[in-house]
Design a protein around this motif. Structure first.
Motif, mmCIF file in Angstrom:
data_model
loop_
_atom_site.group_PDB
_atom_site.id
_atom_site.type_symbol
_atom_site.label_atom_id
_atom_site.label_comp_id
_atom_site.label_asym_id
_atom_site.label_seq_id
_atom_site.Cartn_x
_atom_site.Cartn_y
_atom_site.Cartn_z
ATOM 1 N N GLN A 66 0.823 -1.209 0.000
ATOM 2 C CA GLN A 66 0.000 0.000 0.000
ATOM 3 C C GLN A 66 0.857 1.260 0.000
ATOM 4 O OE1 GLN A 66 -2.567 -1.170 3.402
ATOM 5 N NE2 GLN A 66 -4.256 -0.620 2.050
ATOM 6 N N LYS A 67 1.945 1.259 0.765
ATOM 7 C CA LYS A 67 2.828 2.426 0.793
ATOM 8 C C LYS A 67 3.454 2.679 -0.576
ATOM 9 C CE LYS A 67 4.031 2.781 5.630
ATOM 10 N NZ LYS A 67 5.097 2.845 6.624
ATOM 11 N N MET A 68 3.627 1.618 -1.356
ATOM 12 C CA MET A 68 4.196 1.761 -2.696
ATOM 13 C C MET A 68 3.149 2.135 -3.734
ATOM 14 S SD MET A 68 6.916 -1.323 -3.100
ATOM 15 C CE MET A 68 6.315 -2.561 -1.969
ATOM 16 N N GLY A 69 1.902 2.195 -3.316
ATOM 17 C CA GLY A 69 0.844 2.535 -4.265
ATOM 18 C C GLY A 69 0.248 1.332 -4.980
ATOM 19 N N ILE A 70 0.552 0.144 -4.498
ATOM 20 C CA ILE A 70 -0.030 -1.068 -5.067
ATOM 21 C C ILE A 70 -1.457 -1.191 -4.515
ATOM 22 C CG2 ILE A 70 0.200 -3.580 -5.272
ATOM 23 C CD1 ILE A 70 2.499 -1.999 -6.597
ATOM 24 N N THR A 71 -2.401 -1.469 -5.375
ATOM 25 C CA THR A 71 -3.790 -1.564 -4.932
ATOM 26 C C THR A 71 -4.003 -2.839 -4.132
ATOM 27 O OG1 THR A 71 -4.587 -2.777 -6.870
ATOM 28 C CG2 THR A 71 -4.564 -0.349 -7.015
ATOM 29 N N LEU A 72 -5.050 -2.848 -3.315
ATOM 30 C CA LEU A 72 -5.367 -4.059 -2.551
ATOM 31 C C LEU A 72 -5.684 -5.216 -3.493
ATOM 32 C CD1 LEU A 72 -7.414 -2.768 0.507
ATOM 33 C CD2 LEU A 72 -5.080 -3.642 0.471
ATOM 34 N N GLN A 101 7.383 -4.173 -9.308
ATOM 35 C CA GLN A 101 8.253 -3.178 -9.934
ATOM 36 C C GLN A 101 7.720 -2.758 -11.302
ATOM 37 O OE1 GLN A 101 12.155 -4.954 -9.760
ATOM 38 N NE2 GLN A 101 12.521 -4.178 -7.699
ATOM 39 N N ALA A 102 7.225 -3.702 -12.079
ATOM 40 C CA ALA A 102 6.676 -3.359 -13.400
ATOM 41 C C ALA A 102 5.454 -2.451 -13.250
ATOM 42 C CB ALA A 102 6.312 -4.625 -14.165
ATOM 43 N N LYS A 103 4.596 -2.756 -12.285
ATOM 44 C CA LYS A 103 3.423 -1.918 -12.038
ATOM 45 C C LYS A 103 3.848 -0.522 -11.581
ATOM 46 C CE LYS A 103 0.474 -5.813 -10.716
ATOM 47 N NZ LYS A 103 -0.262 -6.001 -11.917
ATOM 48 N N LEU A 104 4.859 -0.470 -10.727
ATOM 49 C CA LEU A 104 5.353 0.819 -10.258
ATOM 50 C C LEU A 104 5.966 1.627 -11.395
ATOM 51 C CD1 LEU A 104 6.906 -0.264 -6.860
ATOM 52 C CD2 LEU A 104 4.859 1.119 -7.200
ATOM 53 N N ASP A 105 6.693 0.960 -12.294
ATOM 54 C CA ASP A 105 7.265 1.658 -13.448
ATOM 55 C C ASP A 105 6.161 2.283 -14.301
ATOM 56 O OD1 ASP A 105 9.864 1.082 -12.703
ATOM 57 O OD2 ASP A 105 10.050 -0.649 -14.042
ATOM 58 N N GLU A 106 5.064 1.556 -14.518
ATOM 59 C CA GLU A 106 3.929 2.104 -15.270
ATOM 60 C C GLU A 106 3.354 3.324 -14.563
ATOM 61 O OE1 GLU A 106 0.930 -0.875 -15.949
ATOM 62 O OE2 GLU A 106 2.396 -2.293 -16.749
ATOM 63 N N LYS A 107 3.184 3.230 -13.265
ATOM 64 C CA LYS A 107 2.627 4.348 -12.502
ATOM 65 C C LYS A 107 3.564 5.550 -12.520
ATOM 66 C CE LYS A 107 -0.246 1.505 -9.546
ATOM 67 N NZ LYS A 107 -0.671 1.148 -8.217
ATOM 68 N N ILE A 108 4.855 5.300 -12.427
ATOM 69 C CA ILE A 108 5.831 6.394 -12.466
ATOM 70 C C ILE A 108 5.775 7.092 -13.819
ATOM 71 C CG2 ILE A 108 8.321 6.902 -12.538
ATOM 72 C CD1 ILE A 108 8.582 4.677 -10.314
ATOM 73 N N THR A 109 5.715 6.335 -14.900
ATOM 74 C CA THR A 109 5.621 6.911 -16.232
ATOM 75 C C THR A 109 4.366 7.759 -16.358
ATOM 76 O OG1 THR A 109 6.873 5.080 -17.181
ATOM 77 C CG2 THR A 109 5.500 6.350 -18.699
ATOM 78 N N TYR A 110 3.258 7.228 -15.866
ATOM 79 C CA TYR A 110 1.987 7.961 -15.909
ATOM 80 C C TYR A 110 2.099 9.258 -15.106
ATOM 81 C CZ TYR A 110 -3.005 8.913 -15.378
ATOM 82 O OH TYR A 110 -4.236 9.508 -15.396
#
Length: 175
Positions: A66-72, A101-110
């Motif tokens: 959750q702290k990383m922004g990953i959804t439940l 990490q792949a999900k976080l990379d997408e979110k960072i790009t967005y």
């Protein structure tokens, strides 16, 4: 210890209050996590919830995600790959973190795209029709969808901004 052959340490012994205190979460959060299928408990003879100690590591993973922004929902999907009977290991965490990490990379790009566009507007649900870098004459963007549609289409946003800049001579000059 029950009459089965499980070692005592594997028995669900922790009360909801004990888990809440040790994991630094509200009791209501534990109930919520359980309702969402992220953790599980057992009922004792008095119908009280009891947890195995491995729930503490699962809650730590949930909180970290959750702290990383990953959804439940994403956390649940990841946890579902783990056997409920095992405490998540360092290797499990390494596997989970690689997936995230792949999900976080997408979110960072967005978010970088949002950051780069926010000085003009966030994709045309615009409040300024005279200064918007992605001007939307006659609400042509309504055909593309509702809300800030250009933010999810960076190429279309660049074209719209470029056309506006050329038409209104904003790029590189003062107004």
């Amino acid at each position: 210890m029950t009459t089965n052959s499980k070692p005592e340490r594997d028995e669900p012994r922790l009360s909801v209050g004990q888990v809440a205190k040790r994991a630094d979460v509200a009791v209501s959060a534990l109930h919520f996590y359980e309702n969402k299928g992220l953790i599980r408990s057992w009922r004792n003879a008095g119908n009280q919830r009891r947890y195995k100690k491995d729930v503490l590591r699962r809650i730590a993973i949930i909180k970290a995600g959750q702290k990383m922004g990953i959804t439940l929902a994403e956390i649940k999907e990841t946890l579902m790959a783990l056997p409920h009977s095992d405490t998540p290991s360092k290797q499990d965490w390494a596997n989970m973190s690689r997936q995230w990490q792949a999900k976080l990379d997408e979110k960072i790009t967005y978010m970088q795209r949002v950051r780069d566009m926010v000085d003009g507007c966030i994709g045309c649900g615009c409040l300024s029709m005279s200064r918007c870098p992605m001007y939307n004459p006659e609400d042509v963007m309504a055909k593309a969808g509702t809300g800030a549609v250009l933010i999810d289409s960076p190429e279309q946003a660049k074209v719209a901004k470029s056309c506006y800049d050329k038409k209104n001579h904003i790029k590189g000059t003062s107004e």
